[in-house]
Design an enzyme around this catalytic site. Sequence first.
Site, short mmCIF file in Angstrom:
data_model
loop_
_atom_site.label_atom_id
_atom_site.label_comp_id
_atom_site.label_asym_id
_atom_site.label_seq_id
_atom_site.Cartn_x
_atom_site.Cartn_y
_atom_site.Cartn_z
CG ASN A 122 1.94 1.01 3.85
OD1 ASN A 122 1.76 -0.14 3.75
ND2 ASN A 122 3.04 1.87 3.84
N GLY A 123 0.45 -1.66 5.94
CA GLY A 123 0.75 -2.23 6.87
C GLY A 123 -0.01 -3.57 6.89
CB CYS A 165 -0.84 0.12 1.25
SG CYS A 165 -1.63 -1.31 1.60
CE1 TYR A 177 11.74 -3.85 -6.95
CE2 TYR A 177 9.89 -4.45 -5.22
CZ TYR A 177 10.24 -4.16 -6.38
OH TYR A 177 9.36 -4.48 -7.30
N GLY A 201 1.63 0.24 -5.02
CA GLY A 201 0.29 -0.55 -5.29
C GLY A 201 -0.68 -0.26 -6.44
#
Lengths: 494, 494, 494, 494
Positions: B123-124, B22, B269, B48
Amino acid sequence: MIDSSSDATPWDIDADKLGEECGIFGVIGTRDAAPMTALGLHALQHRGQEAVGITSFDGQEFYSRRGIGHVAANFSSAEALAELPGIMAAGHVRYSTTGGSGLRNVQPLFADLASGGFAIAHNGNISNAMHLKRDLVQKGAIFQSTSDTEVIIHLVATSRYPTLLDRFVDALRLVEGAYALICMTPAGMIACRDPIGIRPLVMGRLGPKGKGGATVFASETVALDVVGAEFVREIEPGELVEVDLDGKVRSHRPFGNPSARPCIFEHVYFSRPDSRMGGQSVYQVRKAIGRELARESLADADMVIPVPDSGVPAALGYAQESGLPFELGIIRSHYVGRTFIQPSDGARHADVKRKHNANRAIVEGKRIVLIDDSIVRGTTSLKIVQMMREAGAAEVHMRIASPPTEHSCFYGVDTPERSKLLAARMDVKAMGEFIQADSLAFVSIDGLYRAVGLAGRDNACPQFCDACFSGEYPTRLTDLAEREGLTKPVEKVA
Amino acid sequence: MIDSSSDATPWDIDADKLGEECGIFGVIGTRDAAPMTALGLHALQHRGQEAVGITSFDGQEFYSRRGIGHVAANFSSAEALAELPGIMAAGHVRYSTTGGSGLRNVQPLFADLASGGFAIAHNGNISNAMHLKRDLVQKGAIFQSTSDTEVIIHLVATSRYPTLLDRFVDALRLVEGAYALICMTPAGMIACRDPIGIRPLVMGRLGPKGKGGATVFASETVALDVVGAEFVREIEPGELVEVDLDGKVRSHRPFGNPSARPCIFEHVYFSRPDSRMGGQSVYQVRKAIGRELARESLADADMVIPVPDSGVPAALGYAQESGLPFELGIIRSHYVGRTFIQPSDGARHADVKRKHNANRAIVEGKRIVLIDDSIVRGTTSLKIVQMMREAGAAEVHMRIASPPTEHSCFYGVDTPERSKLLAARMDVKAMGEFIQADSLAFVSIDGLYRAVGLAGRDNACPQFCDACFSGEYPTRLTDLAEREGLTKPVEKVA
Amino acid sequence: MIDSSSDATPWDIDADKLGEECGIFGVIGTRDAAPMTALGLHALQHRGQEAVGITSFDGQEFYSRRGIGHVAANFSSAEALAELPGIMAAGHVRYSTTGGSGLRNVQPLFADLASGGFAIAHNGNISNAMHLKRDLVQKGAIFQSTSDTEVIIHLVATSRYPTLLDRFVDALRLVEGAYALICMTPAGMIACRDPIGIRPLVMGRLGPKGKGGATVFASETVALDVVGAEFVREIEPGELVEVDLDGKVRSHRPFGNPSARPCIFEHVYFSRPDSRMGGQSVYQVRKAIGRELARESLADADMVIPVPDSGVPAALGYAQESGLPFELGIIRSHYVGRTFIQPSDGARHADVKRKHNANRAIVEGKRIVLIDDSIVRGTTSLKIVQMMREAGAAEVHMRIASPPTEHSCFYGVDTPERSKLLAARMDVKAMGEFIQADSLAFVSIDGLYRAVGLAGRDNACPQFCDACFSGEYPTRLTDLAEREGLTKPVEKVA
Amino acid sequence: MIDSSSDATPWDIDADKLGEECGIFGVIGTRDAAPMTALGLHALQHRGQEAVGITSFDGQEFYSRRGIGHVAANFSSAEALAELPGIMAAGHVRYSTTGGSGLRNVQPLFADLASGGFAIAHNGNISNAMHLKRDLVQKGAIFQSTSDTEVIIHLVATSRYPTLLDRFVDALRLVEGAYALICMTPAGMIACRDPIGIRPLVMGRLGPKGKGGATVFASETVALDVVGAEFVREIEPGELVEVDLDGKVRSHRPFGNPSARPCIFEHVYFSRPDSRMGGQSVYQVRKAIGRELARESLADADMVIPVPDSGVPAALGYAQESGLPFELGIIRSHYVGRTFIQPSDGARHADVKRKHNANRAIVEGKRIVLIDDSIVRGTTSLKIVQMMREAGAAEVHMRIASPPTEHSCFYGVDTPERSKLLAARMDVKAMGEFIQADSLAFVSIDGLYRAVGLAGRDNACPQFCDACFSGEYPTRLTDLAEREGLTKPVEKVA
């Protein structure tokens, strides 16, 4: 929240009719549960054209698919139906949206309860839904739709009773208003009607009499016909019928035996003429209304012309009783679709004519009796009378196969607010002038009750819900009472 | 329930990379809240690509719009944005679906609580979500999504604390795992990070310094750049920042001051090279990893070639450190789209080649060092090595800008189950044989820590979450522990 | 006629670049003709993103499918390809629309001639198409598209020669301008290039050398790579290659041996760096241009930064020659999509930034050399220079890997009209001021010719078409001459 | 060529009826040309439901928009109509596709001729189209559709006459068969009918009688009614009416005065009952057919039941003549849409029932006369008879309001090939057994002619085209004659 994730398609509806809000269908005990539900809902399409949904259960999982528009547009493909496996399915068609539209209001609604999945399809309206919702939210409930039906689910979810059936009855005891429900749980299907049976629900049977057949529930018998099911009986007012996955049927009467008050307007307009309701053929009742109307308000005319299609049976009755010839003086187009842009030049009443065109060759120079089922706002009636005069009709007498619609419905029928109802604003004479008819008459309330086979209306204890004519609402209207100002009387023009 | 109401579009993703789940963005204090959120989410699109949603608030109502696919495909039209009025908005892009897909899992999630509307973008990953959900459902909560995030909403809804902020903190105390959150209430915006700050979240400012400016929150600084906001600072691990509609900002520290453990893979990344994270330029860190790699595992070769695009900065660092020329020996297509039907004749590796084609003129007859960021399943690495050999490379040495990825992530990153990870199944030598490289080397874990500016990893108290390399998970993993068998060790091939 | 039957989707294109108008691909002799053509066109997607079409032939019937948008969006499904059976197929991607858009202009064009079906895919532009069309319509020809290519079909249809090949050559003798063509008839495939070979076309081979292999034609060698075909040779300027259904290949030279004048801009920008063209690696030529540029116009700076992605190889050459470090000072987003609504607050240059963002950590306080391939209108260059300054660059020196683009192309490249070309309006000094660079330099025309391996431009008889730089058009421009006013000189600002 | 660029949607049509192939509408002299054409075509929707197109002209340019499906689905939005500016427009609805479907066969067809734009909308069928096309292709003509109508355009394009009108008449002299045409040129509108007037075409007037009004052409008068135009007269067989942009009307008779042979089936089925045709009310003619039928073939029954909706007027006539009551024993659903997946369990005849359901309450135990307009394949008749028996009908007598349909139509009506026609395979007795009726009778051919107001059929010189009943085709059938085997006699079952 206003959610624009999915586009609501605008629909061209017969704008000046009362609109039924829903049709429901369920079947348990056949491998073809979803295709059969699609077919059954298609037969109930007249009860709701805005959206459609089907939920199925395959013994393990519930599957759901919903869409905006007609059943045929959403559920005719093999791909769509393949997404709905299982031997039990229920579906819903609906007419219009209260609150925000969008797919999340399309039924059946579904929730994962502690007891497992729970799906519900509802025809009717909970008249204390806002009141109950306020309480539930206070306790931490999160609503995902703006549908009154979701209240029932949360009441079931938070009930402290041990079994799902007890929780369900516990929930229903708290709701007031009109409901015919078809629910699904991992254990089977539950169908029920509110204690006075305002909205209809019938049970049918498909396949062998003993073991192995399927049980069908539907808003009207026509859906049984189309899927090839045999009519068993109506669900009784206040009855709750449970069918488990093995086909075993149990009836419960948690509300005792209150007097029934089914909706009389189902006979006048909502139901299909090929349905049976309350032991009567809808078509025969409509013809009988026409006959009552001819006896009560005969017009001196050359022919009887129905406003198609809902006025046809009453017009046949009127013609047979009066001896006047029955003629198709108005031709209805089969291709209605959306409203067109009106050309500014010339095309007067094009919006009416693209649906209903005068058959000039028949009406020119003639005195005609027009038969329609009801007058709501009166705007369409006015245009039809004008159209007939422009086609050369010498006299136009309007006869209506129901009493004046003076009151809004709060039981799941989409009615305009009261101040928009022509009969709430005017008496019959003024209405006749408004629609520019040479004469106007409505069937009497007793005439209507006679047409359904009774001696007349029992004013002490009316046999039907006729609140839209009488203003006598058979249940409390909590939400309405809590909103002030909506109950103000409308002043009539005499 | 399996809901097929809306079709999930299949996406062609870089299948052999770890996938961030996300990106989130929120802004409060500008009339352009929704257009700015769309632009900010577009800058976070690499986090995402599966679905996107934006919710706005205009002081009265919340508005929401969600869609499958890219931000540009769903939020570039004036019509789409016009449906999202207001001076506050938050949005979410997401990578992939846990559980059933469909629009109802697309965030921001929204609920009408007793205190008013509540929207949340996350997010998570909550590592005890299943456990908490089971409890909540038992008490009557009805979940509308399969998202772990919805647990937080129900915990807020059912908390007994008087203020929303207290209820929110009460809810967060019950959850474990990784979360960066942006929430909206009628009073304003709340942004927070989990106690050890696994997932990133930054704050920016737009417009005048004093009164009247807007506050922006985003997963990465690149989103601040694109909307023209100035970087203010990172949200601290365990910090909760409240911004009201007048622009007033308050910081809360309800969890005390635990040691931070931010995700080190963001540097390797996930993040865009033009973002800053933890005070470091992501691009510079990646170049530094390349330099460490050159120092640790120099290859005797003619040129350094990045696997585009994520391998480029590390390859530049490797080239600068080693003195070998940097060349584009693999050309990446900008037009990727869906997977094609593979012709059965001839077109070997067409699936790789349509994205990455060997630059034969450069590599023919040459000894090359390929630099990639990580190896997950190893299948793509194998194809790339084969493609380089078919293009005539004399030797292919693979260097990886991260340690071997041996463990799954449970903090919001889409990793294959552990048994699919090449590094969980093989040692480095076997991996090199599997991908058919002449040599293979990974940067050491200390080399990686050096590249982010530290002396090395503090094994007693690691400065980052590096569980994917080390297996040392910094939080409890309740749901995982309750599912047996998932923690079974994977046997390695030596 | 203006036909709105199909909606043209607006595309977000790199608006300040010259745009190639087309890419073509054909294959004969494989059962996978259509899937292979889809894959080949995908590899040529950079030559045209607006629309795509494929036509196949199964020995009996021709099948065609066209769509707006990318190859992957239209031809990645098995269903789409199943509609295109057969062992021969040809396809086309195109960049932009001259005249009305819509599917009927999407190639391959197809006609049922007296000799049977005839399909044609064209890269280039017929510079006397309007003139020829006027004649044909006078004689009764009915055009179905506004494409110049359709002229060729009508010329073939009305030619009096007996064989289709003779009719085709007869038609080509009448047209002037640039064309690389792939045609299909019931007898096989015909590929040809205009007499001076302005647009490229290569031939490849798939499968066994002798009998049974497939022949492939494509605009660039990268398409051969992706489908796994071996490069055989370029189609010669003025050559016409016929391949029958048995795989037999015949070469014809109906136009004698005029001097070739291939487009030099293919090396600068159009072709993919991993293609080979005229015996040269496009990547190596671009690096060589960068080296020439460094020799001609070295800047005193700290680093070399490419404008991604087309400036990357020249920047590598410039860096290698100059000894300055090569750094990614601008990060390009992979997710471009449509243009967004710009927020009115703050988000300065958001339209550029959502594609290209400054890597502030790298450029802050540094003197940078930006390398781009060309300047067309100059508006994007201005924004990029401003963006670098806002990111803190101390000095910005712009170097361009082609001579100034002063003239429009009439050979199938989408160029703005001449008065919009910055180099047609200003000298280099004024251009540098316009884009606000500290210095600006272009590679010389001889430097460009040196980079492709020649001693320099032979001004008496130039080896390439370089009309966009020199204004020397190698063919007649009949349509242009017939329209007055378009050839008016543009006055330069000094 | 088989073009799959646009998807043809499958339609659920009344599969066992003859299908009219087209309706056409044109108007010149109003600013609302396109909205009026949309409305007019909607009124003609019963003549063709597969596709629709409108072309307009604004004095400078022609504009065109076509779509698959209904008029309302394609032309009800303001956006769609805004694409069709101008004071002249013509449109076309069509039933089914000969040859490949797809948008390119949707009319009006349009071509840019040397004389300017030329648009044509055609109702009918050219019976030597294949023959003419072969010649034209030989001379270099390129066809863009598979429509027979395009032949006319190419004949006009290649005619050597000086004026467009002469070229048009020259073209029409070469075609044989049935055509009602509405054409547009930059000079105005041309409407014409074939020399014997097989297909209908009427002229109307809108607005002031003198200067300034608009002229309307339409297949049926109902379209005049709906747009508010006054009926002027029918276009005469062989007449060509020209209306210029100033409203001036000129009539031409290029074919002399052959005897008219209009299609008699327009009265039986195709036209809407509220249209007038040949000076007769279609509704009155159908009632008269019912009366003839009652006189010729009275059944001893309890009631008359129409097969809705086309059988209704004849059933009313039959009921009035026979004195039997008219009842709605079959209820037609308004919501038809696509065919549904049939459940395998139980739902016998669900495909028929979802459109037509027996009104069991009416028919149970009764002897009924069913009135339908025609029998084509007989399959639907069989299902309806079975459905009535299952609903309890004691006897089912079928009466058909046309003679047996023994022959195919080659004049623009979609008929099955002759061997599929039940009346071509069986005599009336066998047909009655096939459909399982207790009795079956058709009106006599003379009865039919009497119903339209004649003394009977003039066998020497029939007043109508009745080829589908008599096999006497009034024109040559060149294409049919050139295809061998299609004229083979079908052997009858006695």
